[in-house]
Design a protein around this motif. Structure first.
Motif, PDB file in Angstrom:
ATOM      1  N   GLU A 201       0.855  -1.175   0.000  1.00  0.00           N
ATOM      2  CA  GLU A 201       0.000   0.000   0.000  1.00  0.00           C
ATOM      3  C   GLU A 201       0.900   1.237   0.000  1.00  0.00           C
ATOM      4  O   GLU A 201       2.086   1.162   0.306  1.00  0.00           O
ATOM      5  CB  GLU A 201      -0.889   0.017   1.250  1.00  0.00           C
ATOM      6  N   TYR A 202       0.298   2.382  -0.309  1.00  0.00           N
ATOM      7  CA  TYR A 202       1.062   3.620  -0.314  1.00  0.00           C
ATOM      8  C   TYR A 202       1.734   3.877   1.043  1.00  0.00           C
ATOM      9  O   TYR A 202       2.921   4.225   1.104  1.00  0.00           O
ATOM     10  CB  TYR A 202       0.150   4.797  -0.679  1.00  0.00           C
ATOM     11  N   ASP A 203       0.991   3.704   2.120  1.00  0.00           N
ATOM     12  CA  ASP A 203       1.552   3.963   3.450  1.00  0.00           C
ATOM     13  C   ASP A 203       2.712   3.025   3.763  1.00  0.00           C
ATOM     14  O   ASP A 203       3.681   3.423   4.433  1.00  0.00           O
ATOM     15  CB  ASP A 203       0.473   3.838   4.525  1.00  0.00           C
ATOM     16  N   GLU A 204       2.643   1.787   3.303  1.00  0.00           N
ATOM     17  CA  GLU A 204       3.741   0.846   3.516  1.00  0.00           C
ATOM     18  C   GLU A 204       4.991   1.294   2.763  1.00  0.00           C
ATOM     19  O   GLU A 204       6.115   1.171   3.265  1.00  0.00           O
ATOM     20  CB  GLU A 204       3.334  -0.550   3.049  1.00  0.00           C
ATOM     21  N   TRP A 238       1.907   7.984  -7.028  1.00  0.00           N
ATOM     22  CA  TRP A 238       1.392   6.641  -6.726  1.00  0.00           C
ATOM     23  C   TRP A 238       0.015   6.437  -7.355  1.00  0.00           C
ATOM     24  O   TRP A 238      -0.274   5.383  -7.924  1.00  0.00           O
ATOM     25  CB  TRP A 238       1.317   6.470  -5.213  1.00  0.00           C
ATOM     26  N   ASN A 239      -0.820   7.472  -7.278  1.00  0.00           N
ATOM     27  CA  ASN A 239      -2.194   7.372  -7.782  1.00  0.00           C
ATOM     28  C   ASN A 239      -2.309   7.666  -9.270  1.00  0.00           C
ATOM     29  O   ASN A 239      -3.381   7.487  -9.854  1.00  0.00           O
ATOM     30  CB  ASN A 239      -3.102   8.351  -7.023  1.00  0.00           C
ATOM     31  N   ASN A 244      -5.052   3.706  -6.813  1.00  0.00           N
ATOM     32  CA  ASN A 244      -4.571   4.292  -5.564  1.00  0.00           C
ATOM     33  C   ASN A 244      -4.476   3.269  -4.443  1.00  0.00           C
ATOM     34  O   ASN A 244      -4.321   3.622  -3.280  1.00  0.00           O
ATOM     35  CB  ASN A 244      -5.477   5.457  -5.131  1.00  0.00           C
ATOM     36  N   GLY A 245      -4.569   1.999  -4.796  1.00  0.00           N
ATOM     37  CA  GLY A 245      -4.500   0.959  -3.772  1.00  0.00           C
ATOM     38  C   GLY A 245      -3.157   0.280  -3.751  1.00  0.00           C
ATOM     39  O   GLY A 245      -2.106   0.921  -3.823  1.00  0.00           O
ATOM     40  N   GLN A 246      -3.179  -1.048  -3.674  1.00  0.00           N
ATOM     41  CA  GLN A 246      -1.945  -1.818  -3.607  1.00  0.00           C
ATOM     42  C   GLN A 246      -1.228  -1.828  -4.957  1.00  0.00           C
ATOM     43  O   GLN A 246      -1.858  -1.786  -6.011  1.00  0.00           O
ATOM     44  CB  GLN A 246      -2.249  -3.252  -3.191  1.00  0.00           C
ATOM     45  N   LYS A 247       0.099  -1.911  -4.878  1.00  0.00           N
ATOM     46  CA  LYS A 247       0.907  -2.035  -6.093  1.00  0.00           C
ATOM     47  C   LYS A 247       1.967  -3.109  -5.886  1.00  0.00           C
ATOM     48  O   LYS A 247       2.433  -3.329  -4.763  1.00  0.00           O
ATOM     49  CB  LYS A 247       1.570  -0.704  -6.440  1.00  0.00           C
TER      50      LYS A 247
END
Length: 262
Positions: A201-204, A238-239, A244-247
């Motif tokens: 995720e973005y936060d990760e 990222w988005n 905008n979710g997992q990548k």
């Protein structure tokens, strides 16, 4: 080797955000060692490599100069975690790690560039079995997300708090001093390329950036590299590819491997 993880929060971020390594890497390494009795994983950190080695080798000694890192390592019955000083005497090496000529494999994951290499290599050659003991060191370069994020991280890496020794990683360990002979099965000492992947995720991903040694060094000097503007730039990038979710993040891995000289 300097203790890079005195801070408990940074050690926790490291354990949570750093990638594991691909099975193909350990299959390749284990194929190069005639026996699989004992491996020494140096600078084990939170045990990413030690966990995989424990699936192949009967016993693993996993050492680190940071007790806070070791607290976050997985506890398995055939892994012995050992806190060690940055520099060990021969007596300490035998007491804390292993006896002379008793180790099948010595590994260093994403840390060789921090070492005093001449002194470290003396210790590696002392513990490795002769003449077939194997030394393997690998690094991973900048994570690959998408073009926009990758360009931002290249810029992010260009700051005065990035240790010059990290250039060895940029060079994929291709120019690092490596006084070991090629294992015949390998056909050279590398670097051999692999890839490890992790869904984030973005936060990760931002937690990963905050786990970098240069980020902590900047913080210790009162500088915030991830300002609100920089964080927002990363979020937009990222988005930007319609998600905008997992990548799926790719980390290119580069391995140097060789055996102790006869």
């Amino acid at each position: 080797m300097a203790n890079l993880f005195i801070n408990h929060n940074q050690a926790k971020q490291y354990a949570e955000s750093r990638p594991s390594y691909p099975d193909q890497l350990f299959q390749f390494i284990s194929f190069m060692t005639p026996s699989h009795d004992l491996a020494w994983d140096v600078a084990t950190g939170s045990g990413q490599a030690a966990r995989s080695l424990a699936e192949v080798y009967k016993n693993v000694v996993a050492t680190d100069t940071s007790p806070t890192q070791l607290e976050n390592a997985p506890k398995l019955p055939n892994i012995r975690y050992q806190h060690t000083p940055p520099i060990m005497s021969t007596a300490e090496l035998e007491e804390k790690v292993a006896a002379e000529s008793s180790v099948d494999l010595v590994t260093v994951a994403q840390a060789l560039h921090w070492f005093d290499l001449p002194k470290f290599y003396e210790q590696v050659k002392w513990v490795l079995k002769k003449p077939y003991g194997v030394f393997a060191a690998w690094c991973y370069t900048m994570p690959e997300v998408n073009n926009a994020v990758d360009e931002l991280i290249r810029r992010f890496y260009e700051n005065p708090y990035r240790d010059p020794r990290r250039r060895m990683v940029d060079d994929k360990y291709s120019n690092v001093d490596f006084p070991f002979e090629a294992v015949e099965r390998a056909g050279g000492t590398g670097p051999f390329e692999f890839v490890t992947e992790r869904v984030m995720e973005y936060d990760e991903y931002m937690t990963y950036l905050r786990s970098l040694s240069m980020y902590q060094k900047a913080k210790d000097n009162g500088v915030e590299l991830l300002t609100a503007d920089v964080v927002e730039d990363f979020r937009r990038a990222w988005n930007g590819d319609c998600g905008n979710g997992q990548k799926l993040i790719k980390f290119p891995v580069y391995l140097r491997i060789g055996r102790v000289e006869k």
